[in-house]
Design a protein around this motif. Structure first.
Motif, PDB file in Angstrom:
ATOM      1  N   TRP A  17       0.831  -1.200   0.000  1.00 38.99           N
ATOM      2  CA  TRP A  17       0.000   0.000   0.000  1.00 38.99           C
ATOM      3  C   TRP A  17       0.867   1.252   0.000  1.00 38.99           C
ATOM      4  N   LEU A  18       0.510   2.188  -0.862  1.00 37.76           N
ATOM      5  CA  LEU A  18       1.172   3.486  -0.944  1.00 37.76           C
ATOM      6  C   LEU A  18       0.510   4.408   0.064  1.00 37.76           C
ATOM      7  N   THR A  19       1.294   4.937   1.010  1.00 37.93           N
ATOM      8  CA  THR A  19       0.744   5.755   2.085  1.00 37.93           C
ATOM      9  C   THR A  19       0.372   7.151   1.596  1.00 37.93           C
ATOM     10  N   LEU A  20      -0.254   7.889   2.487  1.00 36.41           N
ATOM     11  CA  LEU A  20      -0.656   9.266   2.201  1.00 36.41           C
ATOM     12  C   LEU A  20       0.549  10.085   1.748  1.00 36.41           C
ATOM     13  N   ASP A  21       0.360  10.924   0.764  1.00 36.24           N
ATOM     14  CA  ASP A  21       1.404  11.784   0.196  1.00 36.24           C
ATOM     15  C   ASP A  21       2.556  10.994  -0.424  1.00 36.24           C
ATOM     16  N   ASP A  22       2.309   9.721  -0.740  1.00 36.20           N
ATOM     17  CA  ASP A  22       3.311   8.870  -1.419  1.00 36.20           C
ATOM     18  C   ASP A  22       4.640   8.833  -0.679  1.00 36.20           C
ATOM     19  N   LYS A  23       4.605   8.835   0.648  1.00 35.54           N
ATOM     20  CA  LYS A  23       5.833   8.861   1.442  1.00 35.54           C
ATOM     21  C   LYS A  23       6.518   7.502   1.518  1.00 35.54           C
ATOM     22  N   ALA A  24       5.717   6.434   1.563  1.00 39.38           N
ATOM     23  CA  ALA A  24       6.294   5.110   1.776  1.00 39.38           C
ATOM     24  C   ALA A  24       5.348   4.038   1.258  1.00 39.38           C
ATOM     25  N   LEU A  71      -7.549   1.584   0.507  1.00 38.55           N
ATOM     26  CA  LEU A  71      -7.621   1.216   1.916  1.00 38.55           C
ATOM     27  C   LEU A  71      -7.806   2.471   2.747  1.00 38.55           C
ATOM     28  N   GLN A  72      -8.915   2.526   3.491  1.00 38.27           N
ATOM     29  CA  GLN A  72      -9.120   3.640   4.422  1.00 38.27           C
ATOM     30  C   GLN A  72      -8.438   3.283   5.735  1.00 38.27           C
ATOM     31  N   VAL A  73      -7.560   4.175   6.184  1.00 35.68           N
ATOM     32  CA  VAL A  73      -6.785   3.966   7.401  1.00 35.68           C
ATOM     33  C   VAL A  73      -7.208   5.032   8.400  1.00 35.68           C
ATOM     34  N   GLN A  74      -7.639   4.589   9.584  1.00 39.58           N
ATOM     35  CA  GLN A  74      -8.045   5.532  10.626  1.00 39.58           C
ATOM     36  C   GLN A  74      -7.164   5.345  11.858  1.00 39.58           C
ATOM     37  N   GLY A  75      -6.721   6.449  12.408  1.00 42.86           N
ATOM     38  CA  GLY A  75      -6.034   6.454  13.683  1.00 42.86           C
ATOM     39  C   GLY A  75      -6.931   7.176  14.668  1.00 42.86           C
ATOM     40  N   CYS A  76      -7.165   6.578  15.839  1.00 40.83           N
ATOM     41  CA  CYS A  76      -8.181   7.102  16.746  1.00 40.83           C
ATOM     42  C   CYS A  76      -7.644   7.348  18.150  1.00 40.83           C
ATOM     43  N   LEU A 129      -9.653   8.092  21.706  1.00 39.18           N
ATOM     44  CA  LEU A 129     -11.008   8.057  22.256  1.00 39.18           C
ATOM     45  C   LEU A 129     -12.008   7.840  21.125  1.00 39.18           C
ATOM     46  N   PHE A 130     -12.909   8.787  20.903  1.00 38.26           N
ATOM     47  CA  PHE A 130     -13.918   8.634  19.849  1.00 38.26           C
ATOM     48  C   PHE A 130     -13.579   9.426  18.593  1.00 38.26           C
ATOM     49  N   PHE A 131     -12.452  10.104  18.588  1.00 39.67           N
ATOM     50  CA  PHE A 131     -12.069  10.937  17.456  1.00 39.67           C
ATOM     51  C   PHE A 131     -11.091  10.179  16.572  1.00 39.67           C
ATOM     52  N   CYS A 132     -11.427  10.068  15.297  1.00 41.73           N
ATOM     53  CA  CYS A 132     -10.571   9.343  14.355  1.00 41.73           C
ATOM     54  C   CYS A 132     -10.181  10.265  13.207  1.00 41.73           C
ATOM     55  N   GLN A 133      -8.943  10.130  12.783  1.00 41.64           N
ATOM     56  CA  GLN A 133      -8.471  10.842  11.606  1.00 41.64           C
ATOM     57  C   GLN A 133      -8.303   9.813  10.498  1.00 41.64           C
ATOM     58  N   LYS A 134      -8.838  10.129   9.323  1.00 46.70           N
ATOM     59  CA  LYS A 134      -8.824   9.191   8.203  1.00 46.70           C
ATOM     60  C   LYS A 134      -7.832   9.622   7.136  1.00 46.70           C
ATOM     61  N   GLN A 135      -7.267   8.616   6.479  1.00 48.64           N
ATOM     62  CA  GLN A 135      -6.504   8.839   5.265  1.00 48.64           C
ATOM     63  C   GLN A 135      -6.720   7.642   4.364  1.00 48.64           C
ATOM     64  N   VAL A 136      -6.411   7.815   3.090  1.00 49.63           N
ATOM     65  CA  VAL A 136      -6.615   6.734   2.119  1.00 49.63           C
ATOM     66  C   VAL A 136      -5.277   6.322   1.550  1.00 49.63           C
ATOM     67  N   TRP A 137      -5.026   5.016   1.573  1.00 47.64           N
ATOM     68  CA  TRP A 137      -3.820   4.435   0.969  1.00 47.64           C
ATOM     69  C   TRP A 137      -4.241   3.725  -0.310  1.00 47.64           C
ATOM     70  N   HIS A 138      -3.364   3.728  -1.293  1.00 50.58           N
ATOM     71  CA  HIS A 138      -3.641   3.128  -2.593  1.00 50.58           C
ATOM     72  C   HIS A 138      -2.821   1.864  -2.785  1.00 50.58           C
ATOM     73  N   PRO A 139      -3.403   0.857  -3.452  1.00 52.71           N
ATOM     74  CA  PRO A 139      -2.630  -0.360  -3.700  1.00 52.71           C
ATOM     75  C   PRO A 139      -1.477  -0.076  -4.648  1.00 52.71           C
ATOM     76  N   VAL A 140      -0.342  -0.729  -4.412  1.00 51.13           N
ATOM     77  CA  VAL A 140       0.805  -0.603  -5.309  1.00 51.13           C
ATOM     78  C   VAL A 140       0.558  -1.543  -6.473  1.00 51.13           C
ATOM     79  N   ARG A 141       0.673  -1.048  -7.656  1.00 53.12           N
ATOM     80  CA  ARG A 141       0.438  -1.879  -8.852  1.00 53.12           C
ATOM     81  C   ARG A 141       1.725  -2.192  -9.543  1.00 53.12           C
TER      82      ARG A 141
END
Length: 137
Positions: free
Chosen positions: A28-35, A118-123, A125-137
């Protein structure tokens, strides 16, 4: 009337088919294509490690220097476990995510989206921040 009650009792005793979350194994390619993070089985769970760094940190450090544990601050980011012990809940995957940029671990939810991302959430308590990762092709 009694046969109908018996049939209902038998039908209700049979468990419903277990549902599984959509598969998340792969690269999976992370947010902002970092890794690139590679997700694979780790025992009965799924885990993810940084398998390729595409945008190194500007300071040139390739280590986990923000880790709150001083003994871990010299470990390399390449190969670092960042998705920890994700279990299939039937609709999504739940575990922990580690952010080497912040040196913090969060409760996390992974969900495979209909478009294959892939939707990735880090939470906290009840607050989650979402980002989307893309499959590496």
């Amino acid at each position: 009337m009694r046969p109908m009650i018996a049939a209902f009792a038998v039908a209700s005793a049979v468990p419903a088919a277990a549902h599984a979350a959509s598969p998340i194994m792969g690269q999976w390619l992370t947010l902002d294509d970092k890794a690139i993070v590679t997700i694979s089985p780790c025992g009965k769970y799924m885990c993810g490690n940084i398998s390729k760094i595409l945008k190194p940190r500007p300071d040139g450090r390739g280590v986990d220097y923000n880790n709150p544990n001083p003994a871990l601050r010299d470990r390399k980011v390449l190969g670092l476990p960042v998705l920890l012990n994700f279990a299939d809940t039937g609709k999504d995957w739940r575990g922990k995510i580690y952010s080497p940029e912040e040196g913090k671990e969060y409760r996390s939810i992974l969900t495979r989206l209909p478009n294959g991302n892939l939707q990735v959430q880090g939470c906290i308590l009840f607050f989650c921040q979402k980002q989307v990762w893309h499959p590496v092709r």
